[in-house]
Design an enzyme around this catalytic site. Structure first.
Site, PDB file in Angstrom:
ATOM      1  N   ALA A 103       0.842  -1.194   0.000  1.00  0.00           N
ATOM      2  CA  ALA A 103       0.000   0.000   0.000  1.00  0.00           C
ATOM      3  C   ALA A 103       0.879   1.247   0.000  1.00  0.00           C
ATOM      4  CB  ALA A 103      -0.899   0.004   1.226  1.00  0.00           C
ATOM      5  N   ASP A 104       0.481   2.239  -0.799  1.00  0.00           N
ATOM      6  CA  ASP A 104       1.205   3.511  -0.784  1.00  0.00           C
ATOM      7  C   ASP A 104       0.455   4.488   0.125  1.00  0.00           C
ATOM      8  OD1 ASP A 104      -0.977   4.546  -2.226  1.00  0.00           O
ATOM      9  OD2 ASP A 104       0.069   4.415  -4.144  1.00  0.00           O
ATOM     10  N   SER A 105       0.951   5.695   0.224  1.00  0.00           N
ATOM     11  CA  SER A 105       0.361   6.660   1.160  1.00  0.00           C
ATOM     12  C   SER A 105      -1.095   6.986   0.814  1.00  0.00           C
ATOM     13  CB  SER A 105       1.194   7.930   1.235  1.00  0.00           C
ATOM     14  OG  SER A 105       1.347   8.500  -0.033  1.00  0.00           O
TER      15      SER A 105
END
Length: 75
Positions: free
Chosen positions: A32-34
């Protein structure tokens, strides 16, 4: 609560709920990214009627962290 957190995580990140445990890391295991994490936090806030400030979100890295945070901060 853990089951619902896992369901929301799977739904929001397109992951298989069967592979998610309390120890699962959002970044390392689910990639997951930000933005993903921000959207996931919004889903948790809506589901559990709690607000997660950005500075707290930075400290939440695993499914267990979410469960602990919600347990401590839920109204």
């Amino acid at each position: 609560m853990l089951e619902r957190i896992i369901e929301l995580t799977a739904e929001n990140l397109g992951a298989d709920a069967a592979t998610i445990t309390a120890e699962t890391s959002f970044k390392d295991d689910l990639h997951a990214d930000s933005l993903d994490l921000f959207e996931l936090a919004m889903a948790f806030e809506e589901e559990f009627s709690v607000e997660i400030p950005s500075e707290d979100l930075e400290q939440i890295t695993t499914v267990a962290d979410v469960m602990n945070y919600l347990t401590e901060h839920q109204a």
